[in-house]
Design an enzyme around this catalytic site. Structure first.
Site, PDB file in Angstrom:
ATOM      1  N   CYS A   1      28.062  40.222  46.350  1.00 30.37           N
ATOM      2  CA  CYS A   1      27.760  41.195  47.386  1.00 30.37           C
ATOM      3  C   CYS A   1      28.677  42.400  47.467  1.00 30.37           C
ATOM      4  CB  CYS A   1      27.842  40.551  48.764  1.00 30.37           C
ATOM      5  SG  CYS A   1      27.065  39.004  48.846  1.00 30.37           S
TER       6      CYS A   1
ATOM      7  N   CYS B   1      40.952  38.935  42.499  1.00 25.29           N
ATOM      8  CA  CYS B   1      40.082  38.607  41.361  1.00 25.29           C
ATOM      9  C   CYS B   1      40.284  39.641  40.253  1.00 25.29           C
ATOM     10  CB  CYS B   1      38.628  38.611  41.803  1.00 25.29           C
ATOM     11  SG  CYS B   1      37.492  38.530  40.416  1.00 25.29           S
TER      12      CYS B   1
ATOM     13  N   GLY C   1      25.387  44.133  43.994  1.00 27.27           N
ATOM     14  CA  GLY C   1      24.282  43.249  44.350  1.00 27.27           C
ATOM     15  C   GLY C   1      22.992  44.038  44.387  1.00 27.27           C
TER      16      GLY C   1
ATOM     17  N   TYR D   1      35.572  44.208  35.032  1.00 22.07           N
ATOM     18  CA  TYR D   1      34.155  44.541  34.923  1.00 22.07           C
ATOM     19  C   TYR D   1      33.513  44.987  36.236  1.00 22.07           C
ATOM     20  CZ  TYR D   1      29.124  43.620  34.685  1.00 22.07           C
ATOM     21  OH  TYR D   1      27.773  43.726  34.789  1.00 22.07           O
TER      22      TYR D   1
ATOM     23  N   ASP E   1      33.971  45.693  24.216  1.00 22.64           N
ATOM     24  CA  ASP E   1      33.219  45.133  25.349  1.00 22.64           C
ATOM     25  C   ASP E   1      34.228  44.519  26.319  1.00 22.64           C
ATOM     26  OD1 ASP E   1      31.094  44.527  26.947  1.00 22.64           O
ATOM     27  OD2 ASP E   1      30.063  43.248  25.497  1.00 22.64           O
ATOM     28  N   ASP E   2      33.853  44.493  27.621  1.00 22.69           N
ATOM     29  CA  ASP E   2      34.802  43.984  28.617  1.00 22.69           C
ATOM     30  C   ASP E   2      34.882  42.461  28.617  1.00 22.69           C
ATOM     31  OD1 ASP E   2      32.623  43.143  30.656  1.00 22.69           O
ATOM     32  OD2 ASP E   2      32.185  45.229  30.194  1.00 22.69           O
TER      33      ASP E   2
ATOM     34  N   ASN F   1      31.232  39.123  51.681  1.00 19.62           N
ATOM     35  CA  ASN F   1      31.373  39.175  50.229  1.00 19.62           C
ATOM     36  C   ASN F   1      32.360  38.087  49.832  1.00 19.62           C
ATOM     37  OD1 ASN F   1      33.072  41.392  47.903  1.00 19.62           O
ATOM     38  ND2 ASN F   1      31.551  39.861  47.484  1.00 19.62           N
ATOM     39  N   GLY F   2      31.932  37.196  48.924  1.00 16.92           N
ATOM     40  CA  GLY F   2      32.812  36.106  48.500  1.00 16.92           C
ATOM     41  C   GLY F   2      32.067  34.794  48.576  1.00 16.92           C
TER      42      GLY F   2
ATOM     43  N   SER G   1      29.932  49.670  31.284  1.00 18.22           N
ATOM     44  CA  SER G   1      31.099  48.992  31.845  1.00 18.22           C
ATOM     45  C   SER G   1      32.334  49.064  30.943  1.00 18.22           C
ATOM     46  CB  SER G   1      30.760  47.536  32.155  1.00 18.22           C
ATOM     47  OG  SER G   1      30.281  46.901  30.987  1.00 18.22           O
TER      48      SER G   1
ATOM     49  N   CYS H   1      44.099  36.159  40.422  1.00 20.02           N
ATOM     50  CA  CYS H   1      43.399  34.928  40.064  1.00 20.02           C
ATOM     51  C   CYS H   1      42.903  35.098  38.627  1.00 20.02           C
ATOM     52  CB  CYS H   1      42.207  34.710  40.998  1.00 20.02           C
ATOM     53  SG  CYS H   1      41.134  33.355  40.453  1.00 20.02           S
TER      54      CYS H   1
HETATM   55 FE1  SF4 Z   1      37.659  36.409  39.640  1.00 22.20          FE
HETATM   56 FE2  SF4 Z   1      39.084  34.157  39.830  1.00 22.20          FE
HETATM   57 FE3  SF4 Z   1      36.416  34.158  40.047  1.00 22.20          FE
HETATM   58 FE4  SF4 Z   1      37.545  34.623  37.680  1.00 22.20          FE
HETATM   59  S1  SF4 Z   1      37.667  32.698  38.884  1.00 22.20           S
HETATM   60  S2  SF4 Z   1      35.816  35.748  38.575  1.00 22.20           S
HETATM   61  S3  SF4 Z   1      39.329  35.794  38.284  1.00 22.20           S
HETATM   62  S4  SF4 Z   1      37.876  35.093  41.465  1.00 22.20           S
END
Ligand code: SF4
Length: 493
Positions: free
Chosen positions: A12, A260, A38, A266, A379-380, A120-121, A312, A470
């Site tokens: 999202c 993240c 999204g 990307y 490519d990413d 979002n999440g 991308s 992460c």
């Molecule tokens: Fe992002 Fe962690 Fe999910 Fe990989 S596992 S997409 S780094 S939040």
């Protein structure tokens, strides 16, 4: 057949505004800039007043792109009046999440009034919390994890709304960036790890929140700062008069920051500023480190042609080629692949190989650029590898001397529980070949293949403090409590 990219998908994008005469229209523009987050559904909730002066929540949502859901411009003044609004772009995968009921924002009316939420999440303990709530008599309207947050707020015994929200958020685990609209305020918050981005901006006297700052640019709002992990930012009428948003902490527990890293690789737009840095800059650095660690030169000393998989990987290719030059490798950045932006829903003739046709409809090569050259394709990421294989086949038809594939992230090996959607573990190309790069290279039929390692990727983002990211989909090291014996589906509602 709908041709979808073989890329991870985010669930999202969210947007919120308080104190503007054109709140719903500006939310529409904000969502438009977040369309990449999204594309399957969109919705806006605005707050206005009835003739008797009571607050009224107005809703319009539907399946499709933002421009399709809000095709009729009269919607903004007839259906969505008011000076505050929140909006949501949704991506969905499973049958249940395609249900119209799951399109956000969600609105409830409870003992302290109206409340709308856009999320979002992905919450990692939503299933367990939902079971507890159902056992306690709660009736759920949707199959979304986000509704759990609303139930927890509504069931709080506390009397102050901010305290209720803080209490509810202390019970949920996982990733959330939220905008919450109530009868008298707009609240934005991020989970304590800060997995997903969320920014605060200002538009004249009004305050705005968005998943990415590219939304602010579209409506000419100025960026103020990011919402901190674990923070609740509150905008109300006092904020409009004194110019100071209120700030609260969800609780006093100290969490490590774990943004993240895929947002940099990307997902976020290169023109956005997230996690304290420009996405463009981080993406260039990923390309630069990729060139330093995995350069390509022509066996006959001729110029190497660097091309990207558009769009991308464009920025990474820029960084890669700049760095090759610094390494004294004769190279040129070229546009070797042309991407069609108009594919939509496409019919495939019987007998045509779906994957191949899917890639041919989306991409074509500029043959004169590739013929007889050593080509580096940037490519990413590679997810299943099916698109990459077809792309390489397409490039081969242009008769290059060699094709070298360079990936600006490590092999994806694990599922994401925090709002990014990958195919099943078994479908990921890295797992199919037991992370044996040579076998993947042979399958893709390229002359060489190199990925960034996890350490190389973190070196590229070191300016943003590598500790703060992460990397679980590459390493399997999840920052929050995840039971590895359970499948991702077992965590989802
Ligand atoms: Fe992002 Fe962690 Fe999910 Fe990989 S596992 S997409 S780094 S939040």
């Amino acid at each position: 057949m709908i041709i979808k990219p073989d890329k991870p998908k985010c669930h999202c994008g969210i947007f919120g505004i308080f104190g503007s005469q054109h709140a719903s229209l500006q939310t529409y523009y904000g969502l438009h800039a977040l369309q990449h987050r999204g594309q399957e559904a969109a919705g806006i909730v605005s707050k206005s007043f009835s003739a008797k002066g009571n607050s009224v929540f107005n809703i319009h949502k539907g399946v499709g792109l933002v421009t399709e859901v809000f095709e009729d411009k009269s919607i903004f003044h007839s259906l969505l009046p008011g000076r505050s609004a929140i909006g949501h772009n949704r991506y969905s995968t499973t049958g249940a999440s395609k249900s119209r009921k799951n399109i956000q924002p969600f609105v409830v009316n409870y003992r302290l009034g109206n409340m709308a939420v856009a999320h979002n999440g992905n919450l990692t303990n939503a299933k367990q919390l939902r079971e507890e709530l159902v056992n306690d008599g709660a009736i759920f309207q949707t199959t979304s994890d986000s509704e759990v947050i609303l139930h927890l707020i509504a069931r709080s015994k506390l009397t102050n709304q901010i305290d209720q929200i803080k209490e509810a958020l202390s019970k949920v685990e996982g990733a959330y960036s939220l905008v919450i609209l109530t009868d008298d305020k707009l609240i934005a918050t991020r989970d304590p790890f800060g997995f997903r981005p969320l920014a605060l901006g200002k538009l004249h006297n009004a305050f705005v929140f968005a998943s990415e700052t590219c939304s602010f640019d579209l409506i000419s709002a100025s960026f103020i700062r990011e919402v901190d992990p674990g923070e609740l930012v509150v905008i109300n009428d006092s904020t409009l008069s004194n110019g100071f948003p209120e700030s609260y902490k969800i609780n006093n527990i100290k969490f490590p920051q774990k943004h993240c890293i895929f947002e940099f690789i990307y997902f976020s737009r290169p023109d956005s500023f997230i996690f304290g840095h420009n996405v463009d800059k981080m993406r260039r650095r990923l390309g630069k480190v990729l060139a330093r660690k995995h350069p390509v030169s022509d066996r006959d000393g001729e110029k190497v042609i660097v091309i990207s998989v558009p769009d991308s990987s464009n920025t990474m290719a820029l960084g890669y080629q700049t760095e090759l030059e610094k390494l004294n490798i004769n190279s040129k950045l070229e546009i070797g692949l042309i991407r069609s932006h108009y594919i939509g829903r496409t019919f495939i003739l019987p007998g045509q190989e779906k994957r191949e046709m899917g890639v041919r409809i989306k991409f074509n090569t500029v043959k004169g650029v590739l013929q007889g050259r050593t080509v580096v394709l940037i490519d990413d990421s590679i997810v299943r590898g099916t698109t990459s294989k077809q792309l390489v086949k397409l490039i081969r038809e242009a008769n290059p001397k060699e094709i070298h594939l360079r990936i600006s992230s490590p092999p994806i090996t694990h599922p994401c529980y925090y709002g990014m959607d990958f195919p099943s573990k078994e479908e990921l190309i890295a797992n199919r070949f037991n992370v044996d790069i040579n076998s993947i290279k042979n399958y893709l039929e390229v002359d060489s293949l190199e990925y960034l390692t996890i350490d190389e990727m973190l070196e590229a983002v070191s300016e943003a403090n590598a500790e703060n990211f992460c990397t679980a989909c590459f390493s399997g090291k999840y920052p929050s409590k995840i039971d590895p014996t359970l499948t991702k589906e077992m965590y989802e509602i």
